[in-house]
Structures are given as structure tokens and as C-alpha cells.
Enzyme design. Structure first.
Site, mmCIF file in Angstrom:
data_model
loop_
_atom_site.group_PDB
_atom_site.id
_atom_site.type_symbol
_atom_site.label_atom_id
_atom_site.label_comp_id
_atom_site.label_asym_id
_atom_site.label_seq_id
_atom_site.Cartn_x
_atom_site.Cartn_y
_atom_site.Cartn_z
ATOM 1 N N TYR A 106 46.757 -33.756 99.263
ATOM 2 C CA TYR A 106 47.504 -32.723 99.987
ATOM 3 C C TYR A 106 48.680 -32.212 99.145
ATOM 4 O O TYR A 106 48.847 -31.006 98.954
ATOM 5 C CB TYR A 106 48.002 -33.285 101.329
ATOM 6 C CG TYR A 106 49.025 -32.403 102.006
ATOM 7 C CD1 TYR A 106 48.700 -31.110 102.411
ATOM 8 C CD2 TYR A 106 50.331 -32.859 102.237
ATOM 9 C CE1 TYR A 106 49.644 -30.289 103.029
ATOM 10 C CE2 TYR A 106 51.271 -32.047 102.848
ATOM 11 C CZ TYR A 106 50.931 -30.767 103.243
ATOM 12 O OH TYR A 106 51.865 -29.959 103.843
ATOM 13 N N SER A 126 58.540 -45.505 92.869
ATOM 14 C CA SER A 126 58.754 -46.806 93.512
ATOM 15 C C SER A 126 59.740 -47.642 92.699
ATOM 16 O O SER A 126 60.615 -48.313 93.247
ATOM 17 C CB SER A 126 57.441 -47.585 93.602
ATOM 18 O OG SER A 126 56.742 -47.242 94.763
ATOM 19 N N LYS A 152 48.864 -49.707 84.505
ATOM 20 C CA LYS A 152 49.651 -48.508 84.864
ATOM 21 C C LYS A 152 51.141 -48.704 84.575
ATOM 22 O O LYS A 152 51.775 -47.875 83.932
ATOM 23 C CB LYS A 152 49.449 -48.223 86.367
ATOM 24 C CG LYS A 152 49.988 -46.893 86.827
ATOM 25 C CD LYS A 152 49.804 -46.648 88.340
ATOM 26 C CE LYS A 152 48.377 -46.841 88.812
ATOM 27 N NZ LYS A 152 48.142 -46.317 90.184
ATOM 28 N N GLY A 208 39.711 -34.967 98.291
ATOM 29 C CA GLY A 208 40.644 -35.845 99.003
ATOM 30 C C GLY A 208 41.791 -35.032 99.566
ATOM 31 O O GLY A 208 42.316 -34.129 98.896
ATOM 32 N N LYS A 268 47.874 -55.750 93.861
ATOM 33 C CA LYS A 268 47.332 -54.850 94.891
ATOM 34 C C LYS A 268 47.000 -55.678 96.110
ATOM 35 O O LYS A 268 46.643 -56.859 95.991
ATOM 36 C CB LYS A 268 46.058 -54.161 94.377
ATOM 37 C CG LYS A 268 45.691 -52.917 95.139
ATOM 38 C CD LYS A 268 46.666 -51.788 94.846
ATOM 39 C CE LYS A 268 46.072 -50.448 94.798
ATOM 40 N NZ LYS A 268 46.821 -49.483 94.034
HETATM 41 N N1 GLU Z 1 49.679 -47.353 95.483
HETATM 42 C C1 GLU Z 1 50.242 -46.600 94.415
HETATM 43 C C2 GLU Z 1 49.446 -46.780 93.138
HETATM 44 O O1 GLU Z 1 48.263 -47.081 93.175
HETATM 45 C C3 GLU Z 1 51.718 -46.881 94.232
HETATM 46 C C4 GLU Z 1 52.058 -48.306 93.953
HETATM 47 C C5 GLU Z 1 53.528 -48.599 94.028
HETATM 48 O O2 GLU Z 1 54.300 -47.687 94.298
HETATM 49 O O3 GLU Z 1 53.877 -49.751 93.816
HETATM 50 O O4 GLU Z 1 49.939 -46.552 92.070
#
Ligand code: GLU
Length: 415
Positions: free
Chosen positions: A223, A349, A93, A217, A105
Site C-alpha cells: 500500500y 526500527s 539484512k 500485495g 523472526k
Molecule cells: N518485519 C520487518 C522485516 O522483515 C521489520 C523487522 C524489524 O523492524 O525488526 O524486516
């Protein structure tokens, strides 16, 4: 319950991209396993005086492009395989988005719905006590994910800061605005999804103001996707679900009223004027856009053939199995894959980290403008690869991401 081990899904997806790009398997070997895995036990004193030991993980998958980045899930059915897969998807990603970050993660096996706020705080702090040596703004930066939120991030950031003896806002993102969070982070996953949806609609010639949507979801992603789809494009949201079931109204759903209903009753079912449906029925509705925004492996070989949507916008991580992918591609459904569709969260982020480093904060408009730019450019590069190689959008997203990671690993002398 996962149908297939999600980490096997990652391996299968890597095999495909290796074939497409004709990469030597020894190079791919580096990407087939995580760089580092941390397993922890966290003793927590519960409100009734009992001691309970929770188990958690942090997987730092790859840091070729920069410090590892990714959320922390609090989920009763968490497994190391799921976290491994999610950490790999985070790596693709950030690479696909062109961010200077690797992937990670975390997860803790727990049921936050059955825990008090004090218990959750002790768990959040306990998790950081166990992993703090291995995280930090230049090493690994956690964030919210399934069943964690800005309050949990605030506790974690505070715990880390206490341990190192000074404020370190940049160690965690998705914090409350008052303590170093970014404007626009709260709805960033959904908003980023809307920006790529807009690009997809231009490509497909679909008039979004006349389109319909079903969303699986009703957490943070689902949401806000419902709210923004309506507000930004006039899309009619006909169906929404949560883990207990869904609702359908052919005239559209009042999202804010549904949110109040869910806050009162704990579920979306039984919402006035709407018909109750199952999660499975929701996926098969005759809508233009289907938005899986919950958990993994909901679109499988068993239901993919019956999906009627023209576009699938994957706001969840890993909602489609590889077999289903092939069926959807054959059917000509335009699938915007998870690590492109839901990359708005990690992108903001990243903006949050930049603002923490500078101690200078941007206004909402600037965040939206920069997010829009990043999402649209990423969509265009994935679409370009899809057309160039005549492959699915998921394979193309892999191609874009893996090419970048491999190139940097080469520059670093890793192969
Ligand atoms: N948990 C989110 C994702 O799966 C954001 C991860 C982040 O902001 O580091 O992309």
C-alpha cells in the site's frame, strides 16, 4: 503453500556465497543453523468460551553483530522452516545495512482475519508470556510483520512491561507513536524501497517519472509503496493485487480510492474502472518496475522467463526462488533483493530503539534523511560488490552481509 522449503533456499544461497568468497565450510557451518529456537503453545480463551491452543515460534538466528531483531508474523500457514529462513534473512539484512543488530523472526499459526480484537490481544499477550525471558532490548527485539501491526506491538510491549514490573519501551519496535514509536516507522519498509529504487534508476538511467509499476500485495509494504511511488517520483501504478486477486488499469490506479474499496469489500477485485486480473498475470505485466510485496516464492522457474519488468524491487521477504534468480540474472533484469530492498523497516526500527534508549524523539524529516542515507549507502555497497565479483545483486548483498558477520565472529573468537 510453499513450493520449496524456504530454509533450503537459505542453504543454497549460503552455498553460493561460500563459493564466491571461498570461505571454509567449517566457518559457514555457524551460519547454516539458528543459534536458538523457541517453540511455544499458547492457550487462549476465545470469545465464545472455548479454549484454543495456538502454536508459535521465535527463532534467534545469530547475534554476532548485536541483539537479535526481527518481526512476528500471525499467519495460518506459518511453519518453523519459514520462520527459520526469515530469521536468517533478518541476520543478513541487519548486517547488509551495517546495523549493530543480529537477526530473528517469530510466528504464530493463526488466522487473524477470523479473530476478534479481544482474541488477538489475548494471543499477543500469551505469546509474550511464553517468550519474555528470552527477549529484551539487549537480547531480542520483535517488531511487526505479516498480519501484525502497531496495536499488536502495543499489547506485547505492555505485557512485557507488566511482567518485569516497569516500562520497557525498547523491547519492541513498530509501536504506536504515542507510546514510544518512531515517526516514519509506519511506511518505512516502502519508503526505504523507494530510496534504493531511486539509486537503481540513476544507475540504469531510467526516468522514474515516465515509469510504470505493478505491485503484488496490498498490506503495509504494498500500500505505501503504491502511494510513495506516485508521490515521490510520479510513477504510474498500473496494477495491484491482494491475496484474493488483482486489478489492472493502463491509465493508473487511484490508490486512496482503492484502499477505501478494499476496506468496504475486503478485496481489491471489482474496483471501478479497472480490470480484474490474477496474481500470476500481475507478475507478467509489461511494466518497468515489478514490486512483489506479499509472501515467499512467487517468482519461480515457471514464470521467471516471462517477466517483462526492467527492475524487480523485492519488498516481500523471499519472493524469488534460486532457480528463478538465475533466469532473471541471465535476462539482465535488475533485481534489488529483499534484504536490501525492504530493509527500511528494520532500519527505522533501529532508529526507534535508539530514540527509546535516549528518551528523545526525532522529527519525521530527520528519520527520512537518515533512512535515505543508510539505504543509498547500502545500495551502493551492494552494487559495488556485484560489479567487483560479476555476480547478481542478491549474491552481492550476501557477500556484503556475510563478510561483515564472519569478520565479527572471528574477532569474537567464534572460529
Ligand atoms: N518485519 C520487518 C522485516 O522483515 C521489520 C523487522 C524489524 O523492524 O525488526 O524486516
Amino acid at each position: 503453500m510453499n513450493l520449496i522449503n524456504p530454509f533450503e533456499v537459505v542453504q543454497e544461497q549460503l552455498d553460493e556465497v561460500m563459493r564466491i568468497l571461498q570461505i571454509k565450510s567449517d566457518v559457514m557451518q555457524i551460519l547454516r543453523t539458528p543459534m536458538r529456537e523457541i517453540h511455544v503453545s499458547i492457550p487462549v480463551r476465545m470469545d465464545n468460551g472455548d479454549l484454543k491452543v495456538f502454536h508459535g515460534f521465535r527463532v534467534q538466528y545469530n547475534n554476532a553483530l548485536g541483539p537479535c531483531k526481527g518481526g512476528i508474523r500471525f499467519h495460518p500457514e506459518e511453519t518453523i522452516d519459514t520462520i527459520r529462513a526469515l530469521a536468517a534473512w533478518m541476520t543478513w539484512k541487519t548486517a547488509c545495512m551495517g546495523l549493530p543488530l543480529g537477526g530473528a523472526k517469530g510466528g504464530v499459526i493463526c488466522n487473524p482475519k477470523e479473530m476478534s480484537s479481544n482474541e488477538l490481544e489475548r494471543l499477543a499477550r500469551g505469546y509474550i508470556d511464553k517468550i519474555w525471558q528470552l527477549i529484551g532490548p539487549d537480547q531480542d527485539i520483535p517488531a511487526p510483520d505479516v498480519y501484525t501491526n502497531p496495536q499488536v506491538m502495543a499489547w506485547m510491549m505492555d505485557e512485557y512491561s507488566k511482567i518485569i514490573g516497569k516500562n520497557q519501551f525498547g523491547v519492541i519496535t513498530g509501536k504506536p507513536i504515542m507510546m514510544g514509536g518512531s515517526q516514519g516507522r509506519e511506511d518505512a519498509t516502502a519508503r526505504g524501497g523507494m530510496y534504493v529504487l531511486k539509486e537503481a534508476s540513476k544507475y540504469l538511467g531510467l526516468d522514474l517519472s515516465k515509469s510504470t509499476m505493478a505491485i503484488q500485495g496490498f498490506g503495509n509494504a504494498g500500500y505505501y509503496a503504491a502511494l510513495l511511488a506516485e508521490k515521490m517520483f510520479g510513477i504510474k501504478v498500473l496494477a495491484i493485487s491482494d491475496s484474493k486477486g488483482g486489478i489492472y488499469n493502463q491509465n493508473g490506479i487511484n490508490i486512496k480510492a482503492l484502499k477505501e474499496h478494499k476496506e468496504k469489500t475486503g478485496h481489491v477485485n471489482g474496483f471501478s474502472g479497472a480490470k480484474d486480473i490474477t496474481n500470476e498475470e500481475l507478475l507478467l505485466l509489461d511494466v518497468d518496475i515489478l514490486v512483489p510485496s506479499a509472501l515467499e516464492e512467487v517468482i519461480t522457474k515457471n514464470n521467471a522467463n516471462e517477466i517483462k519488468a526492467k527492475i524487480i524491487l523485492e519488498l516481500a521477504n523471499g519472493p524469488t526462488t534460486p532457480e528463478a534468480d538465475k533466469i532473471l540474472f541471465k535476462k539482465g533484469i535488475h533485481l534489488i533483493p529483499d534484504f536490501l530492498a525492504n530493509a527500511g523497516g528494520v532500519t527505522v526500527s533501529y532508529f526507534e530503539m535508539v530514540q527509546n534508549f535516549y528518551m528523545y524523539y526525532w522529527d519525521e524529516d530527520l528519520v527520512y534523511k537518515r533512512l535515505n542515507h543508510r539505504m543509498s549507502e547500502a545500495y551502493k555497497s551492494v552494487l559495488k560488490a556485484a560489479r567487483e565479483y560479476n555476480i547478481s545483486m542478491r549474491q552481492a548483498a550476501y557477500v556484503v552481509a556475510i563478510k561483515r558477520i564472519i569478520e565479527v565472529m572471528k574477532l569474537r573468537g567464534w572460529w
